[in-house]
Design an enzyme around this catalytic site. Structure first.
Site, PDB file in Angstrom:
ATOM      1  CG  ASN A  13      -1.834   1.138   1.330  1.00  0.00           C
ATOM      2  OD1 ASN A  13      -1.426   2.266   1.096  1.00  0.00           O
ATOM      3  ND2 ASN A  13      -3.081   0.902   1.676  1.00  0.00           N
ATOM      4  CG  HIS A  16       0.716   6.371   4.790  1.00  0.00           C
ATOM      5  ND1 HIS A  16      -0.181   7.385   5.053  1.00  0.00           N
ATOM      6  CD2 HIS A  16       0.117   5.224   5.196  1.00  0.00           C
ATOM      7  CE1 HIS A  16      -1.255   6.873   5.630  1.00  0.00           C
ATOM      8  NE2 HIS A  16      -1.100   5.565   5.712  1.00  0.00           N
ATOM      9  CG  HIS A  49      -8.150   4.207   1.137  1.00  0.00           C
ATOM     10  ND1 HIS A  49      -8.311   4.068   2.489  1.00  0.00           N
ATOM     11  CD2 HIS A  49      -9.376   4.579   0.660  1.00  0.00           C
ATOM     12  CE1 HIS A  49      -9.558   4.345   2.829  1.00  0.00           C
ATOM     13  NE2 HIS A  49     -10.224   4.672   1.736  1.00  0.00           N
ATOM     14  NE  ARG A  51      -9.395   8.474   4.430  1.00  0.00           N
ATOM     15  CZ  ARG A  51      -9.601   7.612   5.429  1.00  0.00           C
ATOM     16  NH1 ARG A  51      -8.783   6.595   5.608  1.00  0.00           N
ATOM     17  NH2 ARG A  51     -10.599   7.761   6.253  1.00  0.00           N
ATOM     18  NE  ARG A  55      -7.583  11.511   5.538  1.00  0.00           N
ATOM     19  CZ  ARG A  55      -8.134  10.947   6.627  1.00  0.00           C
ATOM     20  NH1 ARG A  55      -7.422  10.151   7.377  1.00  0.00           N
ATOM     21  NH2 ARG A  55      -9.385  11.193   6.941  1.00  0.00           N
ATOM     22  CD  GLU A  76      -6.913  -0.190   1.101  1.00  0.00           C
ATOM     23  OE1 GLU A  76      -6.924   0.917   1.674  1.00  0.00           O
ATOM     24  OE2 GLU A  76      -6.178  -1.105   1.433  1.00  0.00           O
ATOM     25  CB  THR A 107      -9.501   1.896   7.421  1.00  0.00           C
ATOM     26  OG1 THR A 107      -9.075   2.613   6.270  1.00  0.00           O
ATOM     27  CG2 THR A 107     -10.866   1.313   7.182  1.00  0.00           C
ATOM     28  CD  GLU A 157      -7.224  -6.215   3.078  1.00  0.00           C
ATOM     29  OE1 GLU A 157      -7.315  -6.163   1.832  1.00  0.00           O
ATOM     30  OE2 GLU A 157      -6.495  -5.463   3.748  1.00  0.00           O
ATOM     31  CG  HIS A 196      -5.442  -1.417   9.360  1.00  0.00           C
ATOM     32  ND1 HIS A 196      -5.006  -0.836  10.522  1.00  0.00           N
ATOM     33  CD2 HIS A 196      -5.925  -0.410   8.606  1.00  0.00           C
ATOM     34  CE1 HIS A 196      -5.231   0.463  10.485  1.00  0.00           C
ATOM     35  NE2 HIS A 196      -5.784   0.748   9.317  1.00  0.00           N
TER      36      HIS A 196
HETATM   37  N1  PXP Z   1      -5.953  -3.060   4.094  1.00  0.00           N
HETATM   38  C1  PXP Z   1      -6.912  -2.103   4.141  1.00  0.00           C
HETATM   39  C2  PXP Z   1      -8.280  -2.451   3.684  1.00  0.00           C
HETATM   40  C3  PXP Z   1      -6.604  -0.785   4.564  1.00  0.00           C
HETATM   41  O1  PXP Z   1      -7.577   0.148   4.610  1.00  0.00           O
HETATM   42  C4  PXP Z   1      -5.275  -0.478   4.907  1.00  0.00           C
HETATM   43  C5  PXP Z   1      -4.918   0.910   5.311  1.00  0.00           C
HETATM   44  O2  PXP Z   1      -5.162   1.775   4.258  1.00  0.00           O
HETATM   45  C6  PXP Z   1      -4.318  -1.503   4.830  1.00  0.00           C
HETATM   46  C7  PXP Z   1      -4.686  -2.787   4.445  1.00  0.00           C
HETATM   47  C8  PXP Z   1      -2.878  -1.245   5.146  1.00  0.00           C
HETATM   48  O3  PXP Z   1      -2.725  -0.869   6.485  1.00  0.00           O
HETATM   49  P1  PXP Z   1      -1.338  -0.308   6.957  1.00  0.00           P
HETATM   50  O4  PXP Z   1      -1.066   0.933   6.176  1.00  0.00           O
HETATM   51  O5  PXP Z   1      -1.555  -0.079   8.413  1.00  0.00           O
HETATM   52  O6  PXP Z   1      -0.316  -1.385   6.688  1.00  0.00           O
END
Ligand code: PXP
Length: 250
Positions: A13, A16, A49, A51, A55, A76, A107, A157, A196
């Protein structure tokens, strides 16, 4: 004879990377460049994601990712008319429906598929009809999985946040909930992913759950990239996942 373990995919992901870019505006660091690097370092797919408040990831990022990445893109998104239209326009490989609150930092919990079924059903159907593989991001509860199945989503998930945040016996309890939910998913014919909050110290027990076939990990990898580079962070995560899957320690 021992059957071969199912492969475990890593979705990186890159949200960030965009968070850091947006702190100053402009183009650096570019999440699309990070996505390419992640693939070269061993990611099986890229997760982003979009949003409602934009952001981190922007509409333009999604457009460029679809064109630039030769691995599956997992978008996402909240189950809103706006996001549905964007997904149908770009047709990512997969769409993961997540709950979204403007005030949350990330989330915070899974979708309440049971309470939200009437709103979710047409979104799941329209994404599926467009050939997009739909997953629902849920807490590890059988009732949520059963409803995901009833709505026709092929994938769930599991939210690993509670497991990652717990300590000691609480973490063991959360891990057992994840394992039970993953077994239930298999039993009712759902593909099972998880993610997550996962990091080096929490990933192995989840990776060892044989019926989970994909982990989506972002924040820890982008943070760790500050110290060891993104490729180094992904390679280490992969090694930990793969070793746990083989029943070894890395
Ligand atoms: N899976 C989903 C559905 C999420 O919303 C997120 C966070 O955007 C992640 C995985 C990844 O989480 P993290 O960034 O904490 O590893």
């Amino acid at each position: 004879m021992k059957s071969a373990a199912r492969p475990l995919r890593l979705g990186v992901n890159i949200d960030h990377v965009a968070t850091i870019r947006n702190a100053r505006g402009g183009r650096h660091p570019d999440p699309v460049r990070a996505a390419r690097l992640a693939v070269a370092a061993g990611a099986d797919g890229i997760t982003a994601h979009l949003r409602e408040d934009r952001r981190h990831i922007s509409d333009g990022d999604i457009e460029r990712l679809v064109r630039a990445i030769d691995r599956p893109l997992n978008l996402e998104m909240a189950a809103t008319a706006e996001m549905l239209a964007i997904a149908l326009r770009h047709k990512p490989h997969a769409a993961c429906l997540v709950p979204e609150k403007r005030s949350e930092v990330t989330t915070e919990g899974g979708l309440d598929v049971v309470a939200g079924r009437d709103q979710l059903a047409p979104v799941v159907r329209r994404l599926g009809d467009a050939g997009i593989r739909v997953s629902l991001f849920v807490d590890p509860e059988a009732a949520q999985l059963d409803m995901a199945r009833a709505l026709g989503a092929p994938v769930v998930e599991l939210h690993t946040g509670a497991y990652c945040e717990a300590e000691g016996a609480g973490r063991e309890r959360e891990l057992a909930r994840l394992a039970a939910a993953a077994a239930h998913a298999e039993k009712i014919g759902l593909e099972c992913h998880a993610g997550h909050g996962l990091g080096y110290d929490t990933v192995a027990p989840v990776a060892a759950i044989a019926t989970i076939v994909e982990l989506n990990i972002g924040h820890f990898l982008v943070g760790e990239a500050i110290f060891v580079g993104l490729a180094g962070a992904i390679e280490r995560m992969r090694a930990l996942m793969d070793a746990a899957r083989r029943g070894e320690r890395a």
